[in-house]
Design an enzyme around this catalytic site. Structure first.
Site, mmCIF file in Angstrom:
data_model
loop_
_atom_site.group_PDB
_atom_site.id
_atom_site.type_symbol
_atom_site.label_atom_id
_atom_site.label_comp_id
_atom_site.label_asym_id
_atom_site.label_seq_id
_atom_site.Cartn_x
_atom_site.Cartn_y
_atom_site.Cartn_z
ATOM 1 C CD GLU A 1 -87.183 -31.955 -18.570
ATOM 2 O OE1 GLU A 1 -87.202 -31.540 -17.636
ATOM 3 O OE2 GLU A 1 -88.540 -32.263 -19.347
ATOM 4 C CD GLN B 1 -87.166 -26.403 -25.783
ATOM 5 O OE1 GLN B 1 -87.788 -25.780 -24.983
ATOM 6 N NE2 GLN B 1 -87.767 -27.831 -25.925
ATOM 7 C CB THR C 1 -90.933 -25.430 -25.911
ATOM 8 O OG1 THR C 1 -92.134 -26.228 -25.784
ATOM 9 C CG2 THR C 1 -90.736 -25.028 -24.398
#
Ligand code: MOS
Length: 770
Positions: free
Chosen positions: A737, A670, A472
């Site tokens: 997330e 992301q 990431t």
């Protein structure tokens, strides 16, 4: 210093290319299974073909006689492992210690051979017979067996997963309400890189190259299992090809690889096959979520009830904490959130792509949309009428919150105003067109971390911390933080991670790394910079001798007087003159009293963070305690074929307030990744279990559908500027997330808008629309 100079020095936030990009595209980034290891032999797992029962007999003779085989280990001959002293979810299963079978695909043996082919062939010769019982699988038929999970580790990170404020029954009185049930299926992580371990022993010292998001956690479990000291275990994880939570805890194969290596006295490599990654490396538990919402006719929420049931394995309790965001998302006096578990003959579920929030937001944000229709209100307007100005669950002010701005900016950029709210009112040729929106949120976690920073007299810096890069961009942002703080160009800084020999950082999960390891790297780089400056200021041969620390600054490795830039010298000149080869520091950060949990009085010695220069603290919070969350909004447009019921996502827009963006390019990627997985979750992903056998029937990438290029439309993302002085020293809220949260609801809401059909069960497949 003028503004232009200032900007030239800014490296944090810039969309620089990945510092590990070259290694990745040239294949020279070595992943765990690729670490060159002399004398390495290969292990292949044997797994149970029943889901519940007991091994009656296991015949290993043919396997033992097969060419190249060095060992066949089963519960009959495996060395006894110590009882684990640390039991995170997923660790209670005795590994090759007992004949009991708790799920299909449970490891029942391992074959070690000189080559992979020999090991695979021999593993196929191992024959087990079982006393089989009917497995319990499907939870929907067994809701009466639900139980309250004990406190402890869960997708919610520990603590109680139930909460109540106010009086929900009273809040339901005489109001406009909806009551619906939403379901999400079993999902698997399907990281590109399979789980893999190379384990080797030297006496009582164990070294493990492992596909893990948490080298420290793996070390702890292995030390415990083999009864050795943690200092005797080294765990390395330098590159990861995704993990999505499945590499956050360690699974039995890692211990088995170490066990096998000890037995054959050779390094052992064990790589899971794709189907094995469906059985014993975790999954997202299915959820059944009952939501009740009540509001005044003017659209003010008076009650929210969110009751989630999910499954767990026979031995461990893991909660998919879908209701946690419901506690704080909206302003409402009466809120009840509960989580119940049902045992099933499955491997233990685990963290999966925004555990809790991804599944929970599908239910909550669909329900809000349903309520908006019932109230005849725009869904963004309904959200704004119930905007939570503080965290009503924790009863603390937000450290920062930009949700209103993300709704506004997102709606403007998306063209929300062009939406005719009437379902089935918008068309493009034969396709039904729908717009949907949903909120996103995720806790801004921050945990203790430490880092080392080293400067060498040749002008290079080395910065290290035991965090991870899932692919990431951790290598890149940490390099940027170190370079800017040290006053060095990016190419002078090397950053290392993923090794228990480095100063520890928390596992890379729960959007924690950038905030925690990033703050530690900044702290170490600041300390090193100060040390180097001090050395010059104290040396009478330095051109800046005698100046005060605030009178000098550093650019491109050169320390100089702020009021006279020609008066200065480079770090290298200074160290060379002093005859110093290396200057090294280690620094740590940890959360302070600003994160005190409710009811826990903060001790006087705790300070916000451990950094000295975090700027003045505003006084919004009387107690000095804040609630830390990222927020955002997802907008999407779908096209539905009215005859076939197929859904195509035409565009998605995400808008977020996530604190400081450390690299605009990797941050954008992301969010794109999160949205891609959100589309996948909304429309495709589902692991099917055969209720009779307890076996997952689509345990492969051919039949477990996930989004591919053709499913992904144009994606637009925006970050609202957010300067949060409380969240952590580096100011980043963590973005691992939030990109997926709310995407499935936005799509479901768009599908309703397009078709007039509300699908409350993921994935939204064509059979549910026609
Ligand atoms: Mo993430 S599901 O915490 O790796």
């Amino acid at each position: 210093m003028n503004q232009a100079q200032n900007n030239d020095n800014k490296i944090i936030g810039k969309p620089i290319d990945r510092v590990d990009g070259y290694l990745k595209v040239t294949g020279s980034a070595r992943y765990s299974a690729e670490i060159p290891t002399e004398q390495v032999v290969h292990a292949v797992l044997c797994q149970s073909t029943i889901a519940r029962g007991r091994i009656r007999s296991i015949d290993t003779q043919a396997a033992e006689r097969a060419p190249g085989v060095l060992a066949v280990i089963t519960h009959l001959n495996a060395p006894r492992l110590a009882q684990l002293t640390w039991l995170p979810a997923g660790q209670s299963l005795p590994i090759l210690q007992k004949p009991e079978i708790y799920y299909y695909g449970q490891n029942i043996g391992v074959v070690v051979a000189n080559t992979l082919e020999q090991a695979e062939y021999a593993a196929g010769l191992v024959r087990a017979t079982y006393d089989e019982q009917q497995p319990v699988g499907m939870m929907a038929q067994r809701l009466n067996e639900a139980f309250l999970p004990p406190m402890g580790l869960s997708g919610g990170g520990g603590g109680s997963v139930d909460s109540l404020r106010g009086d929900v029954a009273r809040g339901l009185d005489g109001a406009v309400s909806i009551q619906q049930t939403y379901t999400t299926p079993i999902e698997h992580h399907n990281a590109m890189e399979p789980h893999a371990t190379i384990a080797m022993w030297e006496g009582d010292n164990l070294t493990v190259y492992d596909t893990t998001q948490n080298v420290s956690g793996v070390r702890q479990v292995l030390a415990s299992a083999f009864g050795i000291r943690q200092e005797n275990v080294r765990v390395v994880s330098r590159f990861l090809g995704g993990g999505f939570g499945s590499k956050g805890l360690n699974w039995p194969h890692t211990t088995i690889a170490a066990m096998a290596a000890r037995q054959v006295k050779r390094p052992v490599k064990l790589v899971l096959a794709r189907p094995q990654m469906f059985t014993s490396t975790g999954h997202r538990a299915p959820t059944l979520q009952q939501i009740t919402l009540a509001a005044t006719p003017a659209g003010k929420l008076t009650a929210i009830r969110h009751a989630t049931t999910s499954h767990t394995s026979m031995l461990d309790d893991f909660v998919e904490p879908s209701g946690l965001m419901t506690r704080m998302m909206y302003s409402c006096p009466n809120v009840e959130v509960s989580h119940r578990l049902i045992r099933a003959n499955v491997g233990t579920p685990t963290f999966t792509r925004a555990p809790g929030e991804a599944s929970g937001s599908f239910a909550l944000e669909s329900a809000i949309d349903e309520l908006a229709y019932k109230l005849n209100l725009d869904p963004i307007e309904l959200r704004n009428r119930n905007y939570a100005e503080r965290d009503e669950h924790e009863n603390h002010p937000w450290s920062s919150k930009s949700l209103r701005e993300t709704y506004r900016l997102g709606a403007e950029r998306f063209g929300w105003a062009k939406r005719n709210p009437v379902p089935r009112s918008m068309r493009d040729g034969r396709y039904l067109v729908g717009y949907g929106v949903a909120s996103a949120t995720y806790p801004a976690n921050y945990r203790a971390a430490s880092a080392r920073a080293v400067f060498f007299a040749d002008g290079r810096a080395l910065v290290q911390t035991g965090t991870h890069d899932l692919g990431t961009g951790t290598y890149t942002i940490m390099t940027q933080i170190a370079a800017e703080t040290l006053g060095l160009p990016v190419d002078r800084v090397r950053f290392e991670l993923g090794d228990t020999r480095l100063p520890p950082s928390p596992g890379a999960g729960g959007s924690t790394s950038a905030a925690s390891a990033g703050s530690a790297v900044q702290a170490a780089a600041r300390t090193l910079r100060s040390r180097l400056i001090e050395m010059a200021l104290r040396d009478e041969n330095s051109p800046i001798f005698g100046l005060g620390t605030s009178a000098v600054t550093v650019e491109s490795g050169r320390i100089f007087a702020r009021d006279n830039p020609s008066r200065g010298e480079t770090y290298v000149q200074m160290l060379t003159r002093l005859g110093e080869k290396v200057v090294e520091v280690v620094s740590s950060v940890q959360p302070g009293r600003e994160r005190a949990t409710p009811g826990t009085p903060a001790t006087a010695s705790q300070k916000p963070g451990t950094e000295q220069d975090r700027g003045t603290q505003a006084s919004e919070s009387q107690s000095g305690v804040y609630s830390f969350h990222s927020f955002g909004a997802h907008f999407c447009e779908v096209r539905v074929d009215p005859d076939l019921g197929t859904v195509q996502v035409a565009r998605v827009l995400g808008c977020y307030g996530v604190g400081r963006v450390l690299n605009l390019k990797t941050a954008t990627s992301q969010m794109h990744g999160g949205i891609v997985w959100g589309i996948s979750m909304a429309l495709q992903e589902e692991t099917y279990m055969d209720a009779r056998s307890g076996r997952y029937v689509n345990a492969n990438l051919g039949e477990y559908h996930l989004a591919v290029n053709a499913d992904i439309p144009a994606i637009e993302t925006y970050f609202v500027e957010e300067n949060d002085p409380y969240v952590n020293p580096i100011g980043a809220k963590g973005i691992g997330e939030i990109g997926i949260v709310g995407v499935a609801a936005a799509i479901a809401n768009a599908v309703f808008h397009a078709t007039g059909k509300r699908v409350r069960s993921l994935p939204i497949t064509m059979d549910k629309l026609i």
